[in-house]
Write an enzyme that holds these catalytic residues in place. Structure first.
Site, PDB file in Angstrom:
ATOM      1  N   CYS A 181      34.558  40.057  56.870  1.00 32.64           N
ATOM      2  CA  CYS A 181      34.822  41.098  55.880  1.00 32.64           C
ATOM      3  C   CYS A 181      36.284  41.155  55.445  1.00 32.64           C
ATOM      4  O   CYS A 181      36.573  41.531  54.309  1.00 32.64           O
ATOM      5  CB  CYS A 181      34.343  42.459  56.370  1.00 32.64           C
ATOM      6  SG  CYS A 181      35.065  42.984  57.920  1.00 32.64           S
ATOM      7  N   HIS A 241      36.283  47.623  58.985  1.00 32.14           N
ATOM      8  CA  HIS A 241      35.496  47.135  57.853  1.00 32.14           C
ATOM      9  C   HIS A 241      36.347  47.297  56.600  1.00 32.14           C
ATOM     10  O   HIS A 241      37.040  48.309  56.442  1.00 32.14           O
ATOM     11  CB  HIS A 241      34.185  47.917  57.721  1.00 32.14           C
ATOM     12  CG  HIS A 241      33.346  47.453  56.579  1.00 32.14           C
ATOM     13  ND1 HIS A 241      32.854  46.169  56.490  1.00 32.14           N
ATOM     14  CD2 HIS A 241      32.931  48.093  55.450  1.00 32.14           C
ATOM     15  CE1 HIS A 241      32.161  46.041  55.374  1.00 32.14           C
ATOM     16  NE2 HIS A 241      32.201  47.190  54.727  1.00 32.14           N
TER      17      HIS A 241
END
Length: 377
Positions: free
Chosen positions: A100, A190
């Site tokens: 990510c 994230h």
């Protein structure tokens, strides 16, 4: 005495292990992201830490918001439904674990290729994947050797071991031996990207099926639209967050810190001018009519203050424009700082495990371990 050099077979084995290494977790350090941009070919781009949303450069290309991800949080239905403007965005789904960070960086670079040079590799990759769906794009990026090797070069030994655990038989327990202390797990971030594309602010989160369109804006106003959205995300329980900005590199003329400072001040002046008079478009000083004693005192005074303030701001804007013309671009300091960042990244990439093992061994041999580690009896 034999030299401890790897044989050719060993070298081939190391190269093969590196190319087959899964994606690993990396730190959310701006210098790491800047180095990744350079490796990918976007050499005129840098990534900076954002401490104040109001201090963002007007030339910011994109924002990356990192936070501790809660996988149990449901995705709103509106974020999974198609939109006619989705084709404006080059969006990739995350189908590979631990990718990510790079995916968020690529989400910005792929969508600002009209504003900056992103390099041949990314440009060709985007052209190849233009007509495929976001899932296949995510798969292709996950299988790209250059991207994975650059990303993994910043992963520490612990992250690499976690991404590719070796199968070992559990060792038998021995009497009198204390169980090994479990290492505390690091916070897993994230990453979500925010960019202006096609007249809208877009949120690009690889965990979603589609990009999210937030509000209409322009290249000049998209940061004003993004600020309240990001502040709300920070206030809604996101305690451990990190904000990064993808900007023109300070060693380029466009990213020169002095030019950026002038741009920020001009932006503040323009904002104040719009507040005083939304219809104000002239860049020349306005004529102030004489005050009328028979007018409403408060209204006359307020009008005089407004016109005087507008003239002062216009004069300041003209002075800034003159200063911009006299600026002499010098990238020396920025390039020196860049070399320091590269050196720090080299240290990050090095595996100090063997050095630490040897250091601890020597401390024990010399009897210095108790003093160094202050061990209690």
């Amino acid at each position: 005495m034999t030299a401890d050099y790897p044989t050719n077979a060993r070298k081939r084995s190391l190269d093969r292990d590196e190319s087959e290494q899964p994606w690993c977790l990396i730190e959310s350090e701006p210098d790491i992201f800047t180095d990744l941009c350079s490796t990918y070919g976007a050499k005129d781009v840098a990534v900076e830490q954002v401490y104040d949303l109001d201090g963002l450069s007007p030339k910011t290309l994109g924002l990356i918001f990192a936070h501790e991800h809660d996988s149990s949080e449901p995705i709103p239905p509106s974020w999974t439904q198609p939109d006619k403007d989705h084709d404006l965005v080059f969006f990739c789904c995350q189908v590979v674990s631990n990718i990510c960070a790079t995916l968020a960086l690529l989400a910005v670079l792929f969508n600002v290729d009209q504003l900056t040079d992103i390099g041949d590799h990314l440009r060709e990759l985007k052209a190849i994947l233009r007509e495929v769906d976001p899932v296949l794009r995510g798969t292709a990026i996950g299988n790209d050797t250059l991207l994975r090797k650059a990303h993994n070069s910043f992963a520490g030994p612990q992250a690499k071991a976690a991404a590719n655990p070796k199968r070992r038989k559990p060792s038998p327990k021995k009497r009198g031996r204390k169980p090994k202390q479990e290492l505390q797990e690091e916070t897993i971030y994230h990453y979500i990207s925010y960019v202006h594309i096609g007249g809208y602010l877009w949120e690009l989160d690889g965990m979603n099926r589609v990009p999210v369109k937030h509000a209409a804006c322009t290249q000049e106003t998209w940061l004003d639209v993004a600020r309240p959205l990001l502040r709300a995300k920070m206030e809604n329980g996101a305690e451990d967050v990190c904000m990064l900005a993808v900007v023109p590199a300070p060693w380029t003329e466009e990213g020169n810190p002095e030019v950026v400072a002038i741009d920020n001040l001009e932006r503040s002046i323009d904002k104040k001018l719009r507040e005083l008079d939304p219809n104000q478009e002239s860049t020349t000083v306005v004529a102030i009519p004489p005050i009328r004693y028979n007018a409403n005192p408060d209204a006359a005074l307020n009008e005089r203050i407004k016109l005087s303030t507008i003239n002062t701001l216009l004069q300041a804007k003209a002075e800034l424009a003159a200063q911009r013309q006299t600026l002499v671009f010098d990238a020396t300091d920025a390039l020196k700082q860049r070399e320091k960042s590269k050196l720090e990244n080299t240290r990050r990439k090095h595996d100090f495990t063997k050095f630490n093992q040897m250091l601890i061994t020597k401390l024990y041999e010399k009897g210095l371990h108790k003093e160094v580690f202050k061990l209690k009896k």
